[in-house]
Design a protein around this motif. Structure first.
Motif, PDB file in Angstrom:
ATOM      1  N   HIS A  81       0.850  -1.139  -0.078  1.00  0.00           N
ATOM      2  CA  HIS A  81      -0.078   0.246  -0.083  1.00  0.00           C
ATOM      3  C   HIS A  81       0.882   1.315   0.014  1.00  0.00           C
ATOM      4  O   HIS A  81       0.454   2.381   0.033  1.00  0.00           O
ATOM      5  CB  HIS A  81      -1.002  -0.160   1.145  1.00  0.00           C
ATOM      6  N   GLY A  82       2.245   1.149  -0.072  1.00  0.00           N
ATOM      7  CA  GLY A  82       3.144   2.423  -0.105  1.00  0.00           C
ATOM      8  C   GLY A  82       3.638   2.910   1.398  1.00  0.00           C
ATOM      9  O   GLY A  82       4.094   3.722   1.444  1.00  0.00           O
ATOM     10  N   ASN A  83       3.214   2.020   2.503  1.00  0.00           N
ATOM     11  CA  ASN A  83       3.258   2.458   3.673  1.00  0.00           C
ATOM     12  C   ASN A  83       4.721   2.010   4.043  1.00  0.00           C
ATOM     13  O   ASN A  83       5.343   0.918   3.712  1.00  0.00           O
ATOM     14  CB  ASN A  83       2.359   1.694   4.950  1.00  0.00           C
ATOM     15  N   PRO A  84       5.612   2.921   4.975  1.00  0.00           N
ATOM     16  CA  PRO A  84       6.941   2.387   5.251  1.00  0.00           C
ATOM     17  C   PRO A  84       6.679   1.435   6.099  1.00  0.00           C
ATOM     18  O   PRO A  84       5.678   1.479   7.025  1.00  0.00           O
ATOM     19  CB  PRO A  84       7.474   3.622   5.643  1.00  0.00           C
ATOM     20  N   ILE A  85       7.807   0.512   6.252  1.00  0.00           N
ATOM     21  CA  ILE A  85       7.740  -0.779   7.080  1.00  0.00           C
ATOM     22  C   ILE A  85       9.023  -0.737   7.711  1.00  0.00           C
ATOM     23  O   ILE A  85      10.032  -0.550   7.358  1.00  0.00           O
ATOM     24  CB  ILE A  85       7.203  -2.072   6.460  1.00  0.00           C
ATOM     25  N   GLY A  86       9.104  -1.605   8.901  1.00  0.00           N
ATOM     26  CA  GLY A  86      10.167  -1.811   9.736  1.00  0.00           C
ATOM     27  C   GLY A  86      10.739  -0.745  10.437  1.00  0.00           C
ATOM     28  O   GLY A  86      11.718  -0.637  11.173  1.00  0.00           O
ATOM     29  N   GLN A  92       7.733   7.674  13.506  1.00  0.00           N
ATOM     30  CA  GLN A  92       7.224   7.920  12.184  1.00  0.00           C
ATOM     31  C   GLN A  92       6.177   9.299  12.497  1.00  0.00           C
ATOM     32  O   GLN A  92       5.794   9.624  13.499  1.00  0.00           O
ATOM     33  CB  GLN A  92       6.447   6.656  11.873  1.00  0.00           C
ATOM     34  N   ASP A  93       5.662   9.691  11.061  1.00  0.00           N
ATOM     35  CA  ASP A  93       4.564  10.709  11.221  1.00  0.00           C
ATOM     36  C   ASP A  93       3.343  10.165  10.557  1.00  0.00           C
ATOM     37  O   ASP A  93       3.229   9.106  10.270  1.00  0.00           O
ATOM     38  CB  ASP A  93       5.185  11.831  10.359  1.00  0.00           C
ATOM     39  N   PRO A  94       2.268  10.890  11.043  1.00  0.00           N
ATOM     40  CA  PRO A  94       0.950  10.456  10.512  1.00  0.00           C
ATOM     41  C   PRO A  94       1.167  10.459   8.864  1.00  0.00           C
ATOM     42  O   PRO A  94       2.074  11.230   8.118  1.00  0.00           O
ATOM     43  CB  PRO A  94      -0.118  11.693  10.824  1.00  0.00           C
ATOM     44  N   HIS A 228       2.008  -5.428   9.290  1.00  0.00           N
ATOM     45  CA  HIS A 228       3.278  -6.332   8.439  1.00  0.00           C
ATOM     46  C   HIS A 228       4.189  -6.778   9.218  1.00  0.00           C
ATOM     47  O   HIS A 228       4.348  -6.164  10.477  1.00  0.00           O
ATOM     48  CB  HIS A 228       3.951  -5.160   7.478  1.00  0.00           C
ATOM     49  N   VAL A 229       4.895  -7.964   9.023  1.00  0.00           N
ATOM     50  CA  VAL A 229       5.686  -8.596   9.984  1.00  0.00           C
ATOM     51  C   VAL A 229       6.821  -7.894  10.553  1.00  0.00           C
ATOM     52  O   VAL A 229       7.269  -7.958  11.564  1.00  0.00           O
ATOM     53  CB  VAL A 229       6.220  -9.854   9.275  1.00  0.00           C
ATOM     54  N   LEU A 230       7.466  -6.927   9.670  1.00  0.00           N
ATOM     55  CA  LEU A 230       8.459  -5.998  10.019  1.00  0.00           C
ATOM     56  C   LEU A 230       7.989  -4.973  10.971  1.00  0.00           C
ATOM     57  O   LEU A 230       8.588  -4.582  12.009  1.00  0.00           O
ATOM     58  CB  LEU A 230       9.080  -5.464   8.660  1.00  0.00           C
ATOM     59  N   ASP A 231       6.659  -4.518  10.843  1.00  0.00           N
ATOM     60  CA  ASP A 231       6.300  -3.380  11.738  1.00  0.00           C
ATOM     61  C   ASP A 231       5.969  -4.053  12.935  1.00  0.00           C
ATOM     62  O   ASP A 231       6.202  -3.367  14.130  1.00  0.00           O
ATOM     63  CB  ASP A 231       4.860  -3.070  11.173  1.00  0.00           C
ATOM     64  N   LEU A 232       5.625  -5.359  13.239  1.00  0.00           N
ATOM     65  CA  LEU A 232       5.141  -6.041  14.164  1.00  0.00           C
ATOM     66  C   LEU A 232       6.505  -6.380  15.016  1.00  0.00           C
ATOM     67  O   LEU A 232       6.471  -6.138  16.277  1.00  0.00           O
ATOM     68  CB  LEU A 232       4.508  -7.388  13.847  1.00  0.00           C
ATOM     69  N   GLY A 233       7.319  -6.514  14.550  1.00  0.00           N
ATOM     70  CA  GLY A 233       8.556  -6.982  14.951  1.00  0.00           C
ATOM     71  C   GLY A 233       9.048  -5.583  15.805  1.00  0.00           C
ATOM     72  O   GLY A 233       9.880  -5.376  16.851  1.00  0.00           O
ATOM     73  N   THR A 234       9.146  -4.188  15.000  1.00  0.00           N
ATOM     74  CA  THR A 234       9.838  -3.223  15.329  1.00  0.00           C
ATOM     75  C   THR A 234       8.980  -2.701  16.601  1.00  0.00           C
ATOM     76  O   THR A 234       9.384  -2.160  17.589  1.00  0.00           O
ATOM     77  CB  THR A 234       9.878  -2.028  14.581  1.00  0.00           C
ATOM     78  N   THR A 235       7.426  -2.971  16.656  1.00  0.00           N
ATOM     79  CA  THR A 235       6.550  -2.603  17.629  1.00  0.00           C
ATOM     80  C   THR A 235       7.011  -3.175  18.833  1.00  0.00           C
ATOM     81  O   THR A 235       7.061  -2.540  19.937  1.00  0.00           O
ATOM     82  CB  THR A 235       5.279  -2.914  17.006  1.00  0.00           C
ATOM     83  N   LEU A 236       7.091  -4.518  18.579  1.00  0.00           N
ATOM     84  CA  LEU A 236       7.280  -5.372  19.886  1.00  0.00           C
ATOM     85  C   LEU A 236       8.805  -5.037  20.579  1.00  0.00           C
ATOM     86  O   LEU A 236       8.843  -4.573  21.792  1.00  0.00           O
ATOM     87  CB  LEU A 236       7.528  -6.792  19.780  1.00  0.00           C
ATOM     88  N   GLY A 237       9.451  -4.612  19.905  1.00  0.00           N
ATOM     89  CA  GLY A 237      11.056  -4.058  20.353  1.00  0.00           C
ATOM     90  C   GLY A 237      10.933  -2.559  21.191  1.00  0.00           C
ATOM     91  O   GLY A 237      11.525  -2.453  22.197  1.00  0.00           O
ATOM     92  N   LEU A 238       9.825  -1.823  20.315  1.00  0.00           N
ATOM     93  CA  LEU A 238       9.536  -0.775  21.002  1.00  0.00           C
ATOM     94  C   LEU A 238       9.095  -0.672  22.430  1.00  0.00           C
ATOM     95  O   LEU A 238       9.413  -0.102  23.326  1.00  0.00           O
ATOM     96  CB  LEU A 238       8.679   0.152  20.169  1.00  0.00           C
ATOM     97  N   LEU A 239       8.066  -1.555  22.534  1.00  0.00           N
ATOM     98  CA  LEU A 239       7.418  -1.773  23.612  1.00  0.00           C
ATOM     99  C   LEU A 239       8.173  -2.427  24.953  1.00  0.00           C
ATOM    100  O   LEU A 239       8.285  -1.861  26.068  1.00  0.00           O
ATOM    101  CB  LEU A 239       6.158  -2.839  23.576  1.00  0.00           C
ATOM    102  N   LEU A 240       9.355  -3.233  24.554  1.00  0.00           N
ATOM    103  CA  LEU A 240      10.182  -3.778  25.391  1.00  0.00           C
ATOM    104  C   LEU A 240      11.078  -2.653  25.902  1.00  0.00           C
ATOM    105  O   LEU A 240      11.396  -2.445  27.223  1.00  0.00           O
ATOM    106  CB  LEU A 240      11.081  -4.766  24.789  1.00  0.00           C
ATOM    107  N   ILE A 241      11.774  -2.003  25.002  1.00  0.00           N
ATOM    108  CA  ILE A 241      12.887  -0.909  25.159  1.00  0.00           C
ATOM    109  C   ILE A 241      12.438   0.140  26.010  1.00  0.00           C
ATOM    110  O   ILE A 241      12.653   0.496  27.128  1.00  0.00           O
ATOM    111  CB  ILE A 241      13.644  -0.578  23.969  1.00  0.00           C
TER     112      ILE A 241
END
Length: 407
Positions: A81-86, A92-94, A228-241
């Motif tokens: 869809h053209g959304n940046p991932i990972g 990120q901005d809106p 997206h799996v890359l977004d999911l991974g970075t989100t989990l990392g963000l919640l942790l750190i």
């Protein structure tokens, strides 16, 4: 005669580890003028009203640009869809930030509400483990293990892997500091740990895809519009750190403030309800997140100074929280402070996603310490501090006590 450093030099003093125990005099020198130019691309803003406005200004971008400029140096990967991932939604901005944040909040907030009883149980268990010792390192024995246990339970991380996550958090939080404060070795170490975290989280995601459970990760995978799996991974990392380290410092800074202010400790013992405004005052008086940064999309005027487009603007949240133009007697720790709209969790669309969880953990932990530790006292003051300037907190906080009261 005391030499007052130039404003730009005062900002470098903020980053100097020797000033970590008490950076507030450095903030005060910076605040003598509302905007400071550090170099050609970097500006510092110190006053409450300016910071509060900039945190909500759509001309300020959260996208991290290592070399400056309006666009990232390397274009991010994109989905169909053209959304940046990972990229963590914190950077990120809106509209993509809003989409990812909403997906997390829909599952995260209800789970936080249901966790309070578990937090109380964990705190009691951690205190009981030190009952006969007569000493407690607030960091190692409580403030570190509590939030990592909570976030690991929320994410569905096995208890045996909690020490691995602790090490990820320890190293990766240094990457949040301004790059000029990091050694080359620290930069290499954070890159290595970031790669290791991505690999670990990738394995978690694959396992949960095949074996859904009752956890936040499973919720996110089962959402109507899964990430997206890359977004999911970075989100989990963000919640942790980010979530873990913020809570560690909030609890530790709270204990330090209580033990330096015996009247506040006695008031909390007499009234558990004081925990709510007391935690808000800790967030103002000695916040776990001391600063945040944005990049200007266009020229932006702040307090009569024009900051050019493509400039990096560091907003000193901790300085804004001590602004005498906003808070009466700002250097006083006052748990019953009225109108305490602090900047401790930032503001605007990037307001801390884990704020509710951090508040709950700190309220429970500080109340338990006040009620259960008999005659608690600091062993060393000031305590040694970790190197991180953004997420500032003691490395150790040894406390002696005469026994543990019944719950």
């Amino acid at each position: 005669m005391t030499t007052i450093p130039a404003p730009a030099e005062a900002f470098h003093e903020v980053l100097d580890h020797r000033n970590r125990p008490n950076p507030y005099p450095c903030y005060a020198r910076l605040a003598e003028q509302p905007v400071t130019r550090v170099d050609d691309r970097t500006w510092v803003v110190t006053r409450y009203a300016d910071i509060s406005r900039l945190l909500r200004d759509p001309r300020m971008s959260a996208v991290r640009r290592p070399g400056g400029g309006v666009e990232p140096e390397e274009p991010p990967a994109r989905d169909e869809h053209g959304n940046p991932i990972g990229i963590p939604f914190l950077r990120q901005d809106p509209p993509n930030h809003d989409r990812l944040r909403r997906a997390v909040m829909d599952s995260f907030v209800p789970r936080i509400t249901a966790m309070r009883g578990r937090v109380e149980s964990l705190v009691d268990g951690l205190l009981e483990s030190r009952a006969g010792a007569g000493t407690l390192d607030v960091v190692a024995d409580l403030a570190y293990p509590l939030p990592v246990s909570v976030i690991c339970e929320l994410l569905g991380v096995p208890e045996s892997d909690e020490p691995v996550f602790r090490e990820f958090a320890r190293v990766l939080t240094r990457s949040l500091d301004p790059v000029e404060s990091l050694t080359e070795q620290e930069q290499r170490e954070t890159e290595q740990q970031a790669a290791a975290l991505r690999e670990y989280v990738g394995g978690m995601i694959q396992h949960r895809m095949a074996n859904p459970g009752d956890d936040l990760l499973s919720d996110l995978l089962a959402a109507d519009e899964p990430m997206h799996v890359l977004d999911l991974g970075t989100t989990l990392g963000l919640l942790l750190i980010a979530g873990h380290e913020t809570t560690v410092n909030l609890i530790t800074n709270g204990v330090l403030a209580l033990l330096r202010n015996p009247a506040a400790l006695a008031d909390l013992r007499a009234d558990d309800g004081l925990a709510v405004p007391l935690v808000e005052e800790v967030l103002r008086y000695d916040p776990p997140v001391q600063m945040t940064a944005r990049t200007t999309r266009t020229d932006v005027e702040v307090a009569g100074t024009t900051i050019p487009a493509a400039s990096r603007v560091t907003m000193l949240l901790a300085a804004g929280n001590r602004d005498a133009g906003r808070f009466a007697d700002p250097d006083r720790f006052w748990p019953r402070r009225p109108d305490n709209a602090h900047l401790g969790f930032g503001g605007g669309i990037h307001y801390c996603v884990g704020a509710a969880l951090a508040r709950a953990e700190a309220q429970v932990a500080l109340t338990a310490l006040a009620n259960r530790l008999r005659n608690p006292r600091l062993v060393v003051d000031p305590p040694p501090y970790r190197r991180n300037a953004v997420l500032r907190g003691p490395e150790r906080l040894p406390v002696a006590f005469d026994g543990l009261a019944e719950r």
